[in-house]
Structure formats: structure tokens, C-alpha cells
Design a protein around this motif. Sequence first.
Motif, short mmCIF file in Angstrom:
data_model
loop_
_atom_site.label_atom_id
_atom_site.label_comp_id
_atom_site.label_asym_id
_atom_site.label_seq_id
_atom_site.Cartn_x
_atom_site.Cartn_y
_atom_site.Cartn_z
N VAL A 147 41.35 28.18 47.66
CA VAL A 147 40.02 28.43 48.24
C VAL A 147 39.68 29.91 48.18
O VAL A 147 38.55 30.30 47.84
CB VAL A 147 39.98 27.92 49.69
N TRP A 148 40.66 30.76 48.49
CA TRP A 148 40.43 32.21 48.45
C TRP A 148 40.07 32.66 47.03
O TRP A 148 39.16 33.48 46.84
CB TRP A 148 41.69 32.92 48.93
N MET A 149 40.76 32.11 46.02
CA MET A 149 40.46 32.48 44.63
C MET A 149 39.09 31.97 44.20
O MET A 149 38.37 32.63 43.45
CB MET A 149 41.56 31.95 43.70
N LEU A 150 38.70 30.79 44.68
CA LEU A 150 37.38 30.25 44.34
C LEU A 150 36.28 31.10 44.96
O LEU A 150 35.24 31.33 44.33
CB LEU A 150 37.27 28.80 44.81
N VAL A 151 36.49 31.55 46.18
CA VAL A 151 35.50 32.40 46.84
C VAL A 151 35.31 33.70 46.07
O VAL A 151 34.19 34.20 45.89
CB VAL A 151 35.91 32.68 48.30
N HIS A 152 36.41 34.27 45.56
CA HIS A 152 36.35 35.52 44.80
C HIS A 152 36.13 35.29 43.31
O HIS A 152 36.08 36.26 42.54
CB HIS A 152 37.64 36.32 45.01
N ILE A 158 46.62 32.47 39.97
CA ILE A 158 47.33 31.20 39.87
C ILE A 158 47.86 30.98 38.46
O ILE A 158 48.91 30.35 38.27
CB ILE A 158 46.40 30.03 40.28
N VAL A 159 47.18 31.54 37.45
CA VAL A 159 47.67 31.44 36.07
C VAL A 159 48.95 32.25 35.92
O VAL A 159 49.93 31.80 35.31
CB VAL A 159 46.60 31.92 35.08
N VAL A 160 48.95 33.46 36.48
CA VAL A 160 50.15 34.30 36.43
C VAL A 160 51.29 33.63 37.19
O VAL A 160 52.44 33.62 36.74
CB VAL A 160 49.85 35.70 37.02
N TRP A 161 50.98 33.05 38.35
CA TRP A 161 52.00 32.36 39.14
C TRP A 161 52.60 31.20 38.35
O TRP A 161 53.81 31.00 38.36
CB TRP A 161 51.37 31.85 40.44
N TRP A 162 51.76 30.45 37.67
CA TRP A 162 52.24 29.31 36.90
C TRP A 162 53.15 29.74 35.76
O TRP A 162 54.15 29.09 35.46
CB TRP A 162 51.06 28.51 36.36
#
Length: 306
Positions: A147-152, A158-162
Motif C-alpha cells: 500500500v505504501w508503494m502504491l501511494v508513492h 518490491i522488485v529489488v526485494w524479490w
Amino acid sequence: MWWWPAGAYSLSGLGSLALTLFVGYMLIETDIVFQLLRVHSRMIASVWLVFAACVASFHTYQPSLIAVACMAVSYHLLFSTYQLPQSSVDTFHSYAFLSLGGIFYPPMLLFVPFYLWYQIIFMRSMSLRTLSAALIGVIAPFWFWAVWMLVHEDMAPIVVWWDNLGFNDFSLSSFLSMWTSEFLYSHIDFFVFSFLGIFTSISYLYSSFDDKIRTRMMLYIYVFQFVVTFLIAMWQPSEVEALLPFLLLNVSVVVAHYFTFRWSWFSVLMFIVSILALITLALVKIYGNVPFISEYLTIFARLIEK
């Protein structure tokens, strides 16, 4: 020990020190609430703090330190579910902290299946309700993060995390190529603490029936978590440095239990050898860059060569 080698504090050093102290505080709270040691003692937190102070990588911030702090809280909450099949609240928060640590260090999510197994075998608290709470707890931190990433409007984290979630491709040739003399020397602290963990874990399993059943189940979790961490590090040597905080968290409890309740001449000898090993690690890994100490180390090395 955090200040002397660099001669000044840094935000990275202060951050790592704060996280190390927080983990020590959580170990004290866990020991008080669940009586991991059957005598009044601060040995567990003391062992953790001394071990951490003698490890060079702990003196600068790294994401795995946040992850291990989350795991320390997660242990405390997991132990609260002992023989309570309807303890959905503590189960949810335990897995939520485990998942939160996985955001900072993605491979930490590998411990989720083992947590489920611990609740079934050791905690005896698994039910359909607690299983649902565990799954929601794992999802919750990622839900709020998404949600935080969608707001920004930025999904890059999340791509880097994956990309960091998976380990390197395993092959026997690549595995053997990692185990060089330089690699063993640079990670000598990991193998010293692994040896202590293996020795004290076997000793505890041999004499574990001196403790109450509840205490025994909780200490079994620390032993099994140490074994899992060690096997992951052996499987992926490139993760040894990042997995060292997880190894120390589990080893500290078992080592503290051994030194608290063993009074034979051999245990005293092990204590002295452990202290000497810690001093050596600190001198070589941390204080080797301090001018006058490095000079003495150089002279000592030349004497050995002669």
C-alpha cells in the motif's frame, strides 16, 4: 569496543549498537518471563553482548541486524503460545515480526515453515485458528508495504526485494570453489561460534531432562534454529556474513545454559578457551587496524614464522 577501532562514533555504529542492545533486552525479558534458566541469572544476555562485541561485522549497520531483532521479539511471542491452541493474537504477532524481518533480509522467510513445525511439535499450539493467524501475520507486513508503494507510485523496492529473495544457483563446483583458505579466514568467527553451538547443543540434548518440559521445548527451538541457520550457511556460503547474527542469537542461549549449569573441570577449560578465542577474534578482526595493536600482531606473526 564500538568506539575504539574507529576512534569516533558514526550513525552506522550507533545503529548497530542500539539493535544489539535491543536484542540483549529481549533476551532478558524472554528469560524472565519463560525462565529459560532455572536460576536467577543474566548469563544469556551477557553471552550475547560479549559475542556481538567481538564480531567485527556487528559494529556497522546491516539489514540482518534489524531482522535478528525482529526474530528476538518473534521468539518471545511464539513462546507465549505454549499449549494454547486458541492463541491467535500472539501467533499473528509472532509471524508478523518474522515477516517484517524478512522485508529487511528476504531469506529470513525460510524460517516460516519451521515456525509452523515448532508450534505443532514443541509448542503444541497449532490449530486451524492459529494457522490462519500465522498466514495472515506473514502477509500483513507485505500488505502494508505494498500500500505504501502504491501511494508513492514506486514499485521498485518490491522488485529489488524479490531479486534478493532467491539464493545463488547451487552447483557442486561453485560450492567447492567458495571454500578457500581466504574464505575460511575471513569468516573464522562464524566457525568458532558454530563449534561452540554444536558442542553446547549436544551437551544440552544429553542433559535436557534436568529442565521442566516447557523450558525444554523452548530451548529445543533455539537448538533447532541454530542447526537450520548453520545448514543454510553451509548450503549458501555467500550468506555466511548475513546469517551470523541469527546464528549468534540461538547459540548465545545454549552456550549460556552450558556455562551456567556445568561445573566440571572440562567446562571450566571450555570457558577459558572460549574467552581466549573471543579475545583473539577481537584483536585480529576489530582492533587489528589500531596502530599499536597492529604492530604487536605483526611482531607476533613474525615470531611464529621463525
